[in-house]
Design an enzyme around this catalytic site. Sequence first.
Site, PDB file in Angstrom:
ATOM      1  N   SER A 123      -4.695   3.022   7.680  1.00  0.00           N
ATOM      2  CA  SER A 123      -4.210   1.387   7.793  1.00  0.00           C
ATOM      3  C   SER A 123      -5.023   0.580   9.080  1.00  0.00           C
ATOM      4  O   SER A 123      -6.116   0.044   8.893  1.00  0.00           O
ATOM      5  CB  SER A 123      -2.707   1.596   8.717  1.00  0.00           C
ATOM      6  OG  SER A 123      -2.522   2.359   9.617  1.00  0.00           O
ATOM      7  N   ARG A 124      -4.720   1.000  10.341  1.00  0.00           N
ATOM      8  CA  ARG A 124      -5.579   0.607  11.366  1.00  0.00           C
ATOM      9  C   ARG A 124      -5.820   1.613  12.442  1.00  0.00           C
ATOM     10  O   ARG A 124      -4.728   2.581  12.672  1.00  0.00           O
ATOM     11  CB  ARG A 124      -4.793  -0.681  12.071  1.00  0.00           C
ATOM     12  CG  ARG A 124      -5.066  -2.008  11.300  1.00  0.00           C
ATOM     13  CD  ARG A 124      -6.510  -2.390  11.220  1.00  0.00           C
ATOM     14  NE  ARG A 124      -6.602  -3.991  10.890  1.00  0.00           N
ATOM     15  CZ  ARG A 124      -6.997  -3.985   9.613  1.00  0.00           C
ATOM     16  NH1 ARG A 124      -7.196  -2.974   8.637  1.00  0.00           N
ATOM     17  NH2 ARG A 124      -7.097  -5.274   9.159  1.00  0.00           N
ATOM     18  N   GLU A 143     -13.838   1.257  16.811  1.00  0.00           N
ATOM     19  CA  GLU A 143     -14.301   1.085  15.684  1.00  0.00           C
ATOM     20  C   GLU A 143     -15.452  -0.017  15.693  1.00  0.00           C
ATOM     21  O   GLU A 143     -15.065  -0.949  16.306  1.00  0.00           O
ATOM     22  CB  GLU A 143     -13.260   0.854  14.701  1.00  0.00           C
ATOM     23  CG  GLU A 143     -13.717   0.927  13.159  1.00  0.00           C
ATOM     24  CD  GLU A 143     -12.645   0.559  12.255  1.00  0.00           C
ATOM     25  OE1 GLU A 143     -11.678   1.338  11.884  1.00  0.00           O
ATOM     26  OE2 GLU A 143     -12.542  -0.524  11.543  1.00  0.00           O
ATOM     27  N   ILE A 165       0.877  -1.428  -0.058  1.00  0.00           N
ATOM     28  CA  ILE A 165       0.184  -0.017  -0.119  1.00  0.00           C
ATOM     29  C   ILE A 165       0.790   1.267   0.123  1.00  0.00           C
ATOM     30  O   ILE A 165       0.723   2.057  -0.766  1.00  0.00           O
ATOM     31  CB  ILE A 165      -1.008  -0.140   1.088  1.00  0.00           C
ATOM     32  CG1 ILE A 165      -2.017  -1.059   1.212  1.00  0.00           C
ATOM     33  CG2 ILE A 165      -1.571   1.290   1.304  1.00  0.00           C
ATOM     34  CD1 ILE A 165      -2.761  -1.479   2.082  1.00  0.00           C
ATOM     35  N   ASP A 182      -9.878   6.642   7.945  1.00  0.00           N
ATOM     36  CA  ASP A 182     -10.883   5.804   7.354  1.00  0.00           C
ATOM     37  C   ASP A 182     -10.772   4.748   8.414  1.00  0.00           C
ATOM     38  O   ASP A 182     -11.742   3.944   8.565  1.00  0.00           O
ATOM     39  CB  ASP A 182     -10.369   5.115   6.253  1.00  0.00           C
ATOM     40  CG  ASP A 182     -11.237   4.208   5.486  1.00  0.00           C
ATOM     41  OD1 ASP A 182     -12.325   4.418   5.318  1.00  0.00           O
ATOM     42  OD2 ASP A 182     -10.672   3.157   5.552  1.00  0.00           O
TER      43      ASP A 182
END
Length: 314
Positions: free
Chosen positions: A226-227, A256, A146, A251
Site C-alpha cells: 500500500s504505502r 522511499e 485492491i 513493495d
Amino acid sequence: MKILLAGAYDDQFSAFRTLFPTVDFVRTDGAEVDIAEADALIGMSRAPFDKVFTEHFLATNKSVRWAHAPGAGIDFYLFPNLATSSITLTNGKIIQGPEVAEHAVALTLCLSRRIGLILKGVTNDRLPAPIELRGKTAVVIGFGGIGMLVAERLSAFGMTVDVVTETGMPLVSSVRKTYFGDQLMVALPNADVVIMVAPLTPRSRNMLGREQFNAMKQDAYLVNVSRGGTVDLGALVEALDAGKFAGVGLDVTNPEPLPADHRIRGFERVIVTPHLAGRSDRFRERNYELITTNIRRFIAGLPLINIVDKVAGF
C-alpha cells in the site's frame, strides 16, 4: 468547457479531442497561461500531475470543479485547503487492483516457497521447508478495489481470509470474517499472513508497529503493497532482530526510495521491491477508460466514478 491534461500522450490527446469535440483540451506543464479558467484538471500520469496540482493551484484556480489523480494513493495531495475546496477529487483506485493484488500474492509466494532465500544464496542445507498456503489464515488490511482482489486470489489458494476495513461488511464468499479498524488487535493473532493494502491516512499511519507485531504469530508473514507510512519500519527492524516473522515482503517503505544501506535490506527473510506493484501492461488502458467515462459524465453533469472522500483521505 476547458479541461487540462497533465501527462497525456499524443494518441490520448487526439482521441479525447475526437471523442469530445465541444471541449477545449489543453496540455499543461503547470504554466499559468495553460491553467487559467479551466473547468477540470486530469492527471494522465503521476509526475506531470504532481507539478500542477499544488496548494497554490487550489488557492488560485477557483474555476476548477474536478481534479483527477491517476494513482490510487492520494495522501500526497491532502493539502489543508483541499477538504474545504469545492473541487471534486477522483483517483485511480480499483483500476490498479489486479496488478497490485498479483504483486501481493507474488511476494507471499516468494516468501512461503522460500524463493527469496534461494535468490539470496541460502543453501539447501539451511533452507527451511516451504509451507503450503492451503489451510492457512490471511488477514487483509483494507478492503477496497485492491483488498477485494487480494482476498479473491488468496481464497483460491485455499486460504481462510479475514479482512480489516472501515467501509462496510463484505458478504462475499472469499471472506470469512470482517473486522473494523478498532478490532485490528483481535484479528492479527489469527494471521499466518498479513497483507497491508490500506490507504495512507492520518488514521492508518504506522498502523502496524511494535504493539501489532507483538500480537502476531512468531512465524507469520507480512506483506505491504500500500504505502510505506502504514508500517513503522524502525519497529519492523526491531521485530526482525528479535526473530519475529518467517518472512517480510515490502513493495513500499518509509523512507522511499529505501537507502541501499538500510538495515532492513540485510535480513535474508526480507524481500524489497521498488514500488512497482501498481505497474502493468494494462494500466494505461484502464486509466484511459476510466478517464473517458468520467469526462463523459462530467460533461453531462452526472456523478463521477472513484470520488475521493477528501476528509477521510480515500
